[in-house]
Enzyme design. Structure first.
Site, PDB file in Angstrom:
ATOM      1  N   ALA C 240     -26.106 -10.029 -14.478  1.00 25.61           N
ATOM      2  CA  ALA C 240     -25.352 -10.930 -13.603  1.00 25.61           C
ATOM      3  C   ALA C 240     -25.873 -10.875 -12.166  1.00 25.61           C
ATOM      4  O   ALA C 240     -26.789 -10.118 -11.847  1.00 25.61           O
ATOM      5  CB  ALA C 240     -23.872 -10.577 -13.659  1.00 25.61           C
ATOM      6  N   HIS C 241     -25.238 -11.647 -11.314  1.00 24.08           N
ATOM      7  CA  HIS C 241     -25.698 -11.762  -9.922  1.00 24.08           C
ATOM      8  C   HIS C 241     -25.555 -10.463  -9.146  1.00 24.08           C
ATOM      9  O   HIS C 241     -24.615  -9.718  -9.318  1.00 24.08           O
ATOM     10  CB  HIS C 241     -24.999 -12.900  -9.172  1.00 24.08           C
ATOM     11  CG  HIS C 241     -23.505 -12.930  -9.257  1.00 24.08           C
ATOM     12  ND1 HIS C 241     -22.759 -13.857  -8.585  1.00 24.08           N
ATOM     13  CD2 HIS C 241     -22.616 -12.176  -9.951  1.00 24.08           C
ATOM     14  CE1 HIS C 241     -21.486 -13.667  -8.853  1.00 24.08           C
ATOM     15  NE2 HIS C 241     -21.372 -12.660  -9.670  1.00 24.08           N
ATOM     16  N   ASN C 242     -26.551 -10.246  -8.278  1.00 25.36           N
ATOM     17  CA  ASN C 242     -26.548  -9.112  -7.354  1.00 25.36           C
ATOM     18  C   ASN C 242     -26.645  -7.751  -8.035  1.00 25.36           C
ATOM     19  O   ASN C 242     -26.412  -6.723  -7.405  1.00 25.36           O
ATOM     20  CB  ASN C 242     -25.316  -9.155  -6.439  1.00 25.36           C
ATOM     21  CG  ASN C 242     -25.358 -10.348  -5.495  1.00 25.36           C
ATOM     22  OD1 ASN C 242     -24.876 -11.431  -5.836  1.00 25.36           O
ATOM     23  ND2 ASN C 242     -25.974 -10.185  -4.353  1.00 25.36           N
TER      24      ASN C 242
END
Lengths: 345, 345, 345
Positions: C240-242
């Site tokens: 997922a993001h980050n």
């Protein structure tokens, strides 16, 4: 794209402190600032960073009072977070490709394309398809026969929409997502093989839906699989045939919903949740990651566990579960003690 | 496509009651009928709907006796369900694109294409590939070097078949499926890195197999990964290198089978099942959703649980698990009582 | 490609026993040998097969002593396994398509392509993209704006790299993988809908990374999602993001890592593991299949369980869990016995 502090202040209706000609071409968190970046300060916890940030321009709340010298150009606005979000929206919108049709692409002469759309190279638009105003069909996307794509909807590279499916307005379908593949339906035959049950329904995706990368929504056997208004599905989510996911429900990555299940409105699912066939989930249900669910779930429930139950109960069960070896030891000991008591009686 | 009741009756060898010129262009469940739709009535539970259905034509069993007036045109056949299924098959077949090669597509002059096939625009067929009669290679599909695609096999948009893989006759490979990507094999090196172990085997998919959207079947390190005759894999299923899935086994969405495992014939897997490397599963095994399995599993077993065991045992364990907090409370109480008994002794 | 035993011996610096003109065009395990195949013998357990193998050429260790007649041509080398691995690498390298640009492809005139690269038909390379020496961009791949693809990196058919992402040198991105789709971020609004939070960061993939088929790595909200040097992600993995996955960590198929989590170096994840948002996992952590993790995990930990804990503890808990029905029965019995004791007191 490059913007001056002045342009930003003007757009937001804010006031400038510092060099109005400072330019930015990207954004950064205030603590990770660098020259050419725009940041914002909203949460007081991050205030110390404003004195050290290397960002060129920082949005701050109107009532911000600097206690030390600030190097960045400040733009004062009523609500720095909200203003930043507005700018991000603008930026995201500006990054979308301009309308126009790249070549080579394949557009059936029996498809209806609004003149103001983007169609990337190698995109395929079959006969009977309708593409609405400002839709963005990225390269290598596939739009099957009689598919409707609503206004402002983005179909990212390589997403595939099978025949007869409907995609609403302002939807986002990410790369690799597959909408309308056959539901998984096979009838066993007398000789131990399976006969495929033709899946002749479709998928209906309403407005403002986001479908993550490599997600799948299968077409109904008959009738429709429904993804209602505002639903957000993360990457790898699987929605089987004849499922209905009601409005504003969000599902994190790798959830799977089996056939004919009905999911209420405004539900929230953690990642890797599994829903059995014919499950009926009420509105506003919250489901923890990795939970498995079947049967009928009351509106507003909070659920957890491989064999999902009320989240509070599950948490208490988990606590005991983790102590099982100790519990087992104590049980053995008690048995011995009781045996002794019985003997001595 | 539009059909009259007469055409349908003629095709099925049935008799008509009502308007022989009534036309249908789609199908619907009897309870969701609408003008222009064909429905069927087989299960007596649904009999009441025949008096209210808005479908134009309904297939009924020869012995059906109407107790009220029926508006729809009836077509009487020996077995309404079977007749309906036959029509659906016909309909599904008719919806497939006609043979022919769309442009632009890329077909190596060293590929062998049967003249009666469909190749969609932006499909890629590499050198040495062989495409059988009536195969349908949809747009944006990729057929690697030396790949064989059997007769009547459908490769949906954007499916990718790596070099050297073999796909049998009458298979269906859905959009986004990837057949023959490298197995996941890396050898640790002295410096803490990994060295890739070349994966030079292939995937062999036998006849009548269906592979769901965005599923993956990895190529063998050496030799072949086998998907035997009649296997059905749902969306997002993952089959690792050197696995063998035997005939007529079905796996629901998001199952994962790790390397070198062997799965018997006629097994059934619920969704999100995980199979450890080198697992050996006998014929006719049934595995509940979310189960994890390792080791050797006897033919005909029914299994359940994150650490999979006999389904009956697991269900009893689950029942106690859900009562663990209560069990824990009772155990504490007993300990206190015993302590008292010991004291008072 | 066909090679003689002589060519192989020459390349490896080995010596030949038997027909130096024997030819091979493929490889096989010694126990599955067939004419035209090259095999190797390293593990003494497999020695018996050398007398029956039908492979044409077999690599053996220099000190191998045949106790029976051998039909295959032998090539003696210092280390047969290592020599075989070297040949496999060579073979895998040789199978990659030669440099050159197939037509039709779409290459922006604002993209920078090293002259020595392969670009397959229907590949899309957007403006600002940079493609390094010996990179292989397979058919139907999508390289977004300003994407960097390093030297020797392979982007398999239909992989999609969104705008602004960076892919290092010698990486392998398998078919259907999606790099840089939007992170899953939505802010609830007062009216019960969600407002999309623009995801304007990117993904940075360092050198020597392998990303499996249909895997997804989402772009950061701001900043970057990092996949560090040497990481190997299997098919269907979701990042997922980050998130930051540090060097040489390997994850088996269908793992999912939620937003902003940080994974250490040299970790190993079994299949279907789920990592909650904001989890912080130290270096060298080993995680069993299907485990769920949250919070902070110490370096070097070994973890297991849906609600992950120390693997040893979890195994003991599992052992008791499987006995829960028996434990429950004993507890009931003890309660009765104690009640009796209390009564008789």
């Amino acid at each position: 794209m490059e913007f001056t502090a002045q342009m930003i202040a003007q757009y937001l209706g804010g006031s400038i402190e510092g060099n109005a000609q400072a330019t930015v071409h990207t954004v950064a968190k205030i603590e990770e600032g660098h020259p050419g970046a725009l940041s914002f300060l909203s949460n007081p916890k991050y205030t110390p960073y404003i004195y050290s940030t290397r960002s060129s321009v920082v949005l701050v709340n109107a009532d911000f009072v600097a206690e030390h010298p600030v190097e960045a150009t400040l733009v004062r606005v009523p609500n720095a977070y909200e203003a930043f979000a507005r700018l991000l929206d603008l930026y995201a919108q500006a990054k979308l490709p301009a309308n126009g049709v790249e070549q080579p692409s394949y557009i059936s002469d029996k498809a209806q394309l609004h003149p103001e759309t983007y169609v990337g190279a190698f995109a395929y638009i079959a006969e009977g398809a309708q593409i609405g105003k400002d839709a963005k069909i990225f390269p290598q996307a596939y739009i099957g026969r009689n598919v409707c794509v609503g206004e402002g909807t983005i179909i990212y590279p390589g997403a595939k929409i099978y025949d007869d499916c409907q995609i609403g307005n302002r939807c986002t379908i990410h790369a690799g997502a597959v909408i309308g593949a056959d539901g998984f339906g096979f009838a066993p035959t007398a000789d131990g093989n399976y006969h495929k049950i033709p899946q002749i329904g479709n998928v209906v995706i309403e407005d403002d839906v986001e479908i993550g990368a490599n997600a799948t929504v299968d077409r109904a056997t008959m009738g429709s699989t429904y993804i209602r208004q505002g639903v957000k599905l993360d990457d790898h989510v699987h929605i089987a045939h004849n499922v209905e996911v009601n409005s504003n429900t969000v599902m994190a990555a790798q959830c799977g919903v089996a056939g004919t299940s009905k999911i209420g409105k405004n539900c929230m699912f953690g990642g890797q949740v599994g829903i059995a066939p014919h499950t009926n989930i009420g509105d506003g249900v919250q489901v923890g990651a990795k939970t498995g669910l079947a049967g009928t779930i009351k509106p507003g429930s909070m659920l957890l566990g491989t064999v999902g139950q009320d989240a509070g109960k599950e948490r208490r069960a988990i606590a005991v579960y983790k102590n099982l070896p100790d519990l087992y030891r104590r049980l053995n000991e008690m048995e011995r003690t009781i045996a002794k008591l019985m003997e001595e009686k």
